[in-house]
Every structure is written in structure tokens, then in C-alpha cells.
Design an enzyme around this catalytic site. Structure first.
Site, PDB file in Angstrom:
ATOM      1  N   MET A 251      62.587  52.536  50.944  1.00  0.00           N
ATOM      2  CA  MET A 251      63.908  52.516  50.869  1.00  0.00           C
ATOM      3  C   MET A 251      64.549  51.266  51.097  1.00  0.00           C
ATOM      4  O   MET A 251      65.533  51.061  51.536  1.00  0.00           O
ATOM      5  CB  MET A 251      64.542  53.390  52.052  1.00  0.00           C
ATOM      6  CG  MET A 251      64.067  55.025  51.569  1.00  0.00           C
ATOM      7  SD  MET A 251      65.132  56.272  52.311  1.00  0.00           S
ATOM      8  CE  MET A 251      65.016  55.519  54.065  1.00  0.00           C
TER       9      MET A 251
ATOM     10  N   TYR B  29      65.147  46.990  52.237  1.00  0.00           N
ATOM     11  CA  TYR B  29      65.267  46.220  53.284  1.00  0.00           C
ATOM     12  C   TYR B  29      63.795  46.056  54.171  1.00  0.00           C
ATOM     13  O   TYR B  29      63.437  46.092  55.091  1.00  0.00           O
ATOM     14  CB  TYR B  29      66.158  46.886  54.298  1.00  0.00           C
ATOM     15  CG  TYR B  29      66.822  45.859  55.386  1.00  0.00           C
ATOM     16  CD1 TYR B  29      67.825  44.909  54.759  1.00  0.00           C
ATOM     17  CD2 TYR B  29      66.607  45.820  56.654  1.00  0.00           C
ATOM     18  CE1 TYR B  29      68.364  44.351  55.472  1.00  0.00           C
ATOM     19  CE2 TYR B  29      67.194  44.909  57.375  1.00  0.00           C
ATOM     20  CZ  TYR B  29      68.380  44.083  56.875  1.00  0.00           C
ATOM     21  OH  TYR B  29      69.027  43.208  57.768  1.00  0.00           O
TER      22      TYR B  29
ATOM     23  N   GLY C 209      55.948  45.484  57.703  1.00  0.00           N
ATOM     24  CA  GLY C 209      55.199  46.582  57.716  1.00  0.00           C
ATOM     25  C   GLY C 209      54.944  46.883  56.200  1.00  0.00           C
ATOM     26  O   GLY C 209      53.823  47.544  55.654  1.00  0.00           O
ATOM     27  N   HIS C 210      56.170  46.956  55.467  1.00  0.00           N
ATOM     28  CA  HIS C 210      56.196  47.097  53.968  1.00  0.00           C
ATOM     29  C   HIS C 210      55.242  46.137  53.414  1.00  0.00           C
ATOM     30  O   HIS C 210      54.515  46.656  52.305  1.00  0.00           O
ATOM     31  CB  HIS C 210      57.700  46.878  53.396  1.00  0.00           C
ATOM     32  CG  HIS C 210      58.770  47.990  53.874  1.00  0.00           C
ATOM     33  ND1 HIS C 210      59.636  47.677  54.645  1.00  0.00           N
ATOM     34  CD2 HIS C 210      58.749  49.471  53.662  1.00  0.00           C
ATOM     35  CE1 HIS C 210      60.429  48.838  54.926  1.00  0.00           C
ATOM     36  NE2 HIS C 210      59.766  49.675  54.424  1.00  0.00           N
TER      37      HIS C 210
ATOM     38  N   ASP D 262      55.389  56.598  60.145  1.00  0.00           N
ATOM     39  CA  ASP D 262      55.778  57.976  59.853  1.00  0.00           C
ATOM     40  C   ASP D 262      55.004  59.047  59.564  1.00  0.00           C
ATOM     41  O   ASP D 262      54.494  59.319  58.377  1.00  0.00           O
ATOM     42  CB  ASP D 262      56.703  57.710  58.483  1.00  0.00           C
ATOM     43  CG  ASP D 262      58.037  56.972  58.404  1.00  0.00           C
ATOM     44  OD1 ASP D 262      58.841  57.307  59.304  1.00  0.00           O
ATOM     45  OD2 ASP D 262      57.933  55.834  57.988  1.00  0.00           O
TER      46      ASP D 262
END
Ligand code: PAF
Length: 279
Positions: free
Chosen positions: A30, A32, A36-37, A149
Site C-alpha cells: 500500500m 509508503y 520491510g518492503h 501481517d
């Protein structure tokens, strides 16, 4: 690296890649983007010939009282990070492009009703719907999701199995700040005092993990220790602390693998999640 906003444009690019027998990795986000991404994108770049990062704040996974409007967005910084890490496409559609008066949703039963599903009953249908759409648009060989998640990862795996998507789902480890706080786009909501208070999640989970690694067999004992540590923090309000099977998310009485010990905690108005998994 190209920023693409239209589904048809992305599809024709992917068709060309597939014609050349290139493998495709998808990193759904999503936006930003944080470390981690970045770790998901790096892994996707290492394991695939081409990588698509989707960057879409998906309205259908937010309830009306949640933070859809205020969710942080920075497409320029996201594009710069994707370029640097070696992604090929940043897919950044508008909501109209993705939904176009859609009447169809995808939902997974039972495992979406526990943990985060109790306070966010519509969330996972929104996630499953948008992820199914991304899978159909990109037709990736592999898709990458963070273990922060953990319930989402479990739900996506079940959806992929149940709906026979021919896609390998790759779960990637949680990336943390130096002091232990799990990286999250929502950490930006925390003020200085709350940022400090938020450390109670990782601290408590570390205590729980140490207990399990030292042979504790009672799930209740682990949960109690984690809860007690979080409750010491005046700014923290527990939503849940649970020890469940990472296969089916059923609560455990006796600690067994694969174990997911997951917490959701409000720090002020910000709801944070964190966990440890022992497989
Ligand atoms: O984990 C997220 O950022 C989102 O839930 C996802 C998977 C990109 C779907 O919008």
C-alpha cells in the site's frame, strides 16, 4: 523502472515478458515503502527475472472508522526506492481503475474471523479481493508478503490453495528498527512518547519467545507473560495476545509448531501488530 497506472498497459508489458519465458515476481504493497518492503522487493528481484511492485492504498480493506484518508502516501519516494532496489514496474492505479463499479468480492471464511478479524470484520475480504485482482492482472510466478501481517499471510495462502492460483506465496521475516520496533507505515502516527511506549510489543514478544525456546509448554503461561509486560506500559491498550497454530489459526493449549504468537495493541490511537513465529 516504469510507473504504470493502467491495467491494460501493465498487462501488455507482462504478456511480452511471458512470451520471452521470463519469470515474474509481485510485491503487493500500500506504498509508503520502508525497509520491510525493501527486503521483500530485494528478495523478489533475486528470485525472478522481472518484478512488479503494486502501490495501492486499497479502500475496501479499511472500515469507515479507520485511517484510509490519513494513511501515509509518498509515490515519489516509493518510485525512487523501487528503482534503486531493481524493480521493473511500480503499478500505481487509481481506485476507479481497480474497482470500476465492481460487485464481486473474495472472502475466506473462519480464519478471517479470529485475531484481527474480530475488530476488523470486513478487512480480510478487502485484502483477498484486491490481492486476487492483482494476481489476475500480474499473473506472477511468486508473490511476496511480510510475516508481520501473519494472519494476512495465512489467509492469502489458504485463498491461493482454495482457488487454485498457480502462484508461490513467499513469506518474508519481520524487519525491525534497531530498538526492536517492527517496521510499519503506521509508525509515523506515533509521537515521541508513543514511539517509546510501542517498544513494549517487541519486548513482551521477546519474553514469550524466550519462554518457548526454553521449553515452556503452556500457551496460557506464554500469553500471560506477554500480556503482563504490555500492561506495564500506561499508553498501551491490548486488543489481543494469542498463541495459535500458524496453519489454521486455532488457539493452542499446549505450545506446538508451527506456532504463531501474535499481538495487537493500541498505543494511543494507533493500532500496532507484531508477532513471533516458530515453524
Ligand atoms: O499488506 C498490505 O500492505 C496490504 O494488505 C496488501 C497485501 C498490499 C493488500 O492491499
Amino acid at each position: 523502472m516504469q510507473v504504470i497506472k493502467s491495467i491494460s498497459e501493465l498487462r501488455s508489458m507482462i504478456k511480452k515478458w511471458k512470451k520471452d519465458a521470463l519469470t515474474v515476481g509481485l510485491v503487493p504493497t500500500m506504498g509508503y515503502l520502508h525497509e520491510g518492503h525493501k527486503s521483500l522487493i530485494e528478495r523478489a528481484v533475486n528470485e525472478n527475472d522481472r518484478v512488479v511492485v503494486s502501490d495501492f492504498v486499497n479502500p475496501t480493506q479499511f472500515a469507515p472508522n479507520e485511517d484510509f484518508e490519513s494513511y501515509p502516501r509518498d509515490i515519489k519516494a516509493d518510485a525512487a526506492l523501487c528503482e534503486k532496489v531493481g524493480a521493473d514496474v511500480l503499478f500505481n492505479p487509481e481506485a476507479e481503475e481497480m474497482y470500476d463499479n465492481a460487485l464481486t468480492t473474495v472472502s475466506v471464511a473462519k480464519i478471517t474471523e479470529t485475531l484481527c478479524g474480530r475488530t476488523r470484520p470486513t478487512h480480510f475480504a478487502g485484502v483477498c479481493t484486491v490481492v486476487s485482482k492483482l494476481f489476475n492482472i500480474v499473473t506472477p510466478d511468486r508473490a511476496y508478503f511480510g510475516q508481520k501481517d501473519a494472519q494476512q499471510l495465512c489467509v492469502i495462502r489458504k485463498m491461493v490453495k482454495d482457488l487454485n492460483f498457480d502462484i508461490e506465496i513467499v513469506g518474508c521475516p519481520i524487519v525491525r528498527e534497531a530498538d526492536g520496533l517492527a517496521k510499519s507505515s503506521r509508525n509515523i502516527y506515533l509521537d515521541t512518547r508513543e514511539r517509546e511506549a510501542a517498544l513494549c510489543l517487541s519486548r513482551a514478544l521477546k519474553m514469550g519467545r524466550d519462554m518457548v525456546e526454553n521449553g515452556e509448554e503452556s500457551a496460557a503461561a506464554v500469553i500471560e507473560t506477554v500480556e503482563r509486560e504490555i500492561q506495564k506500559e500506561p499508553l498501551a491498550r491490548i486488543d489481543y495476545v494469542e498463541a495459535v497454530s500458524f496453519d489454521n489459526l486455532r488457539p493452542l493449549v499446549k505450545i506446538q509448531k508451527p506456532l504463531l504468537c501474535a499481538v495487537a495493541v493500541y498505543i494511543g490511537k494507533t493500532r500496532l501488530i507484531d508477532n513471533f513465529i516458530i515453524e
